[in-house]
Design an enzyme around this catalytic site. Structure first.
Site, PDB file in Angstrom:
ATOM      1  N   ARG A 155       0.938  -1.164  -0.092  1.00 52.87           N
ATOM      2  CA  ARG A 155      -0.059  -0.007  -0.003  1.00 52.87           C
ATOM      3  C   ARG A 155       0.990   1.225  -0.069  1.00 52.87           C
ATOM      4  NH1 ARG A 155      -1.818  -2.969   4.328  1.00 52.87           N
ATOM      5  NH2 ARG A 155      -3.905  -3.934   4.215  1.00 52.87           N
ATOM      6  N   ARG A 236      10.986  -0.502   8.505  1.00 49.57           N
ATOM      7  CA  ARG A 236      11.573  -0.866   9.839  1.00 49.57           C
ATOM      8  C   ARG A 236      12.990  -0.745   9.935  1.00 49.57           C
ATOM      9  NH1 ARG A 236       7.184   0.466  10.995  1.00 49.57           N
ATOM     10  NH2 ARG A 236       5.618  -0.722  11.826  1.00 49.57           N
ATOM     11  N   ASP A 260      13.390   7.183   8.328  1.00 48.54           N
ATOM     12  CA  ASP A 260      12.491   7.520   9.249  1.00 48.54           C
ATOM     13  C   ASP A 260      12.442   6.462  10.430  1.00 48.54           C
ATOM     14  OD1 ASP A 260      10.327   9.153  10.385  1.00 48.54           O
ATOM     15  OD2 ASP A 260       8.826   7.686   9.520  1.00 48.54           O
ATOM     16  N   GLU A 265      14.596   2.604  18.597  1.00 53.54           N
ATOM     17  CA  GLU A 265      13.925   3.808  18.471  1.00 53.54           C
ATOM     18  C   GLU A 265      13.365   4.030  19.918  1.00 53.54           C
ATOM     19  OE1 GLU A 265      10.696   3.463  15.669  1.00 53.54           O
ATOM     20  OE2 GLU A 265      12.161   3.304  13.776  1.00 53.54           O
ATOM     21  N   HIS A 284      10.742   8.299  13.245  1.00 50.20           N
ATOM     22  CA  HIS A 284       9.524   7.632  12.886  1.00 50.20           C
ATOM     23  C   HIS A 284       8.321   8.314  13.001  1.00 50.20           C
ATOM     24  CE1 HIS A 284       8.201   2.943  12.761  1.00 50.20           C
ATOM     25  NE2 HIS A 284       7.377   3.925  11.827  1.00 50.20           N
ATOM     26  N   ILE A 285       8.146   9.502  12.092  1.00 56.58           N
ATOM     27  CA  ILE A 285       7.034  10.386  11.898  1.00 56.58           C
ATOM     28  C   ILE A 285       6.361  10.179  10.537  1.00 56.58           C
ATOM     29  CG2 ILE A 285       7.729  12.024  13.459  1.00 56.58           C
ATOM     30  CD1 ILE A 285       9.111  13.609  11.069  1.00 56.58           C
ATOM     31  N   GLY A 286       6.304   8.917  10.054  1.00 61.79           N
ATOM     32  CA  GLY A 286       5.692   8.586   8.862  1.00 61.79           C
ATOM     33  C   GLY A 286       4.176   8.963   8.899  1.00 61.79           C
ATOM     34  N   SER A 287       3.417   8.343   9.983  1.00 62.53           N
ATOM     35  CA  SER A 287       1.935   8.845  10.018  1.00 62.53           C
ATOM     36  C   SER A 287       1.915  10.103  10.910  1.00 62.53           C
ATOM     37  CB  SER A 287       1.421   7.577  10.469  1.00 62.53           C
ATOM     38  OG  SER A 287       1.869   7.566  11.905  1.00 62.53           O
TER      39      SER A 287
HETATM   40  C1  DGY Z   1       3.255   1.755  11.020  1.00 64.23           C
HETATM   41  O1  DGY Z   1       2.064   2.284  11.680  1.00 64.23           O
HETATM   42  O2  DGY Z   1       3.531   0.774  10.841  1.00 64.23           O
HETATM   43  C2  DGY Z   1       4.205   2.709  10.135  1.00 64.23           C
HETATM   44  O3  DGY Z   1       5.354   2.620  10.609  1.00 64.23           O
HETATM   45  C3  DGY Z   1       3.736   4.194  10.247  1.00 64.23           C
HETATM   46  O4  DGY Z   1       4.971   5.142   9.799  1.00 64.23           O
END
Ligand code: DGY
Length: 319
Positions: A155, A236, A260, A265, A284-287
């Site tokens: 996705r 990851r 990221d 972490e 780790h701020i992807g979302s």
């Molecule tokens: C997750 O929620 O698994 C992802 O790492 C979002 O960045």
């Protein structure tokens, strides 16, 4: 029923839990992460847990919760922090939050790619120090006419590919277990991982962490990449051998990296990767957009309620 939430849950999620009248919520109401000891204490006798990526749900945690535990709802798409074998053995259901974070994570991946390729953090520092150079000073690499390789066209990988098309990328390669029919929409070419490493100007890792992908980006992988290539990881940290990445970046085997995700972490502030100007590291701020985190919290709350009541969960993990 008793529920423990391991972090401050955004309002969108809390409202759903409170309005349900189904559960009594105890939340770790602090900006600092819950310690293992506090987690074990908070979980005593709970029916449900809402957790995040940083919470390792292992047999000790499951034991602390005890036999009432029916559902674990994680506010993440990834589930590698959950001991799924043990969870399944105990008949506990799992909910997660796919799809709702895809766009935000894809945007962040592109921001990180550009930050590393165009040396944005370094440029910001140059301005602060009042430095200036010649024509080739602070040059980097552009996406136009480039080849981008996406490791894992799931996705998030696909959403990144879609967002890269308008940048004028010439070729879009991807690797993974199987070819993906939706790749046709972005002219994606399915190639072996080695081909992706050697032919890409930008490598973006988006695959899940599995026994097969753990440590996959190592010395052998980086040695195949172009010296002008940029490596980006939003999957990851453990997919990458960080010592090998350090050697590749400091030895000029590859041009730059944007991460990221790291191991561990939070990342130790004295880690050698942080001493490199050609490595951009994010926490780790992807979302991490307000709306995405709110939507994730709401979905996590709905998953939890479904699991508590033995009903459907909007996003139940099949495992
Ligand atoms: C997750 O929620 O698994 C992802 O790492 C979002 O960045």
């Amino acid at each position: 029923m008793k529920v423990f939430v391991t972090e401050r849950l955004p309002e969108e999620g809390l409202r759903i839990l409170t309005a349900s009248g189904v559960c009594e919520v105890t939340m770790w109401d602090s900006d600092s992460n819950v310690t293992k000891a506090e987690l074990l204490k908070g979980l005593d006798g709970v029916d449900g847990i809402i957790c995040l990526l940083g919470d390792k749900i292992d047999p000790a945690v499951l034991d602390a919760a005890g036999p009432n535990l029916k559902v674990i709802s994680t506010m993440s798409v990834g589930v590698d922090h959950l001991d799924l074998v043990e969870i399944k053995k105990r008949g506990i259901r799992v909910g997660h939050t796919p799809d709702v974070l895809t766009g935000a994570t894809a945007e962040l991946a592109i921001a990180l790619l550009l930050a590393a390729a165009r040396r944005i953090p370094e440029g910001v520092e140059m301005v602060k120090r009042g430095e200036r150079g010649g024509v080739l000073w602070m040059c980097g690499y552009g996406l136009s006419d480039s080849t981008v390789g996406i490791v894992g066209l799931g996705r998030i990988g696909f959403a990144i590919a879609q967002r890269l098309v308008p940048f004028g990328v010439k070729r879009l390669l991807y690797s993974g277990r199987t070819a993906k029919p939706q790749a046709a929409e972005v002219n994606g070419e399915f190639v072996p991982l080695d081909t992706l490493a050697s032919e890409s100007d930008f490598v973006v890792v988006t695959c899940p962490l599995t026994p097969e992908t753990r440590g996959m980006c190592d010395e052998a992988f980086f040695s195949k990449m172009k010296p002008t290539a940029v490596f980006v990881n939003v999957s990851r940290g453990a997919v990458v051998n960080q010592e090998d990445l350090y050697e590749a970046l400091s030895g000029g085997e590859i041009a730059a990296a944007g991460l990221d995700v790291t191991t561990p972490e939070p990342f130790p502030t004295n880690h050698p990767l942080l001493s490199l100007t050609n490595c951009v590291v994010l926490p780790h701020i992807g979302s991490a957009t307000y709306s995405t985190r709110g939507t994730m919290a709401a979905l996590a709350a709905q998953n939890l309620l479904g699991g508590l009541q033995g009903a459907d969960m909007p996003c139940e993990l099949a495992f």
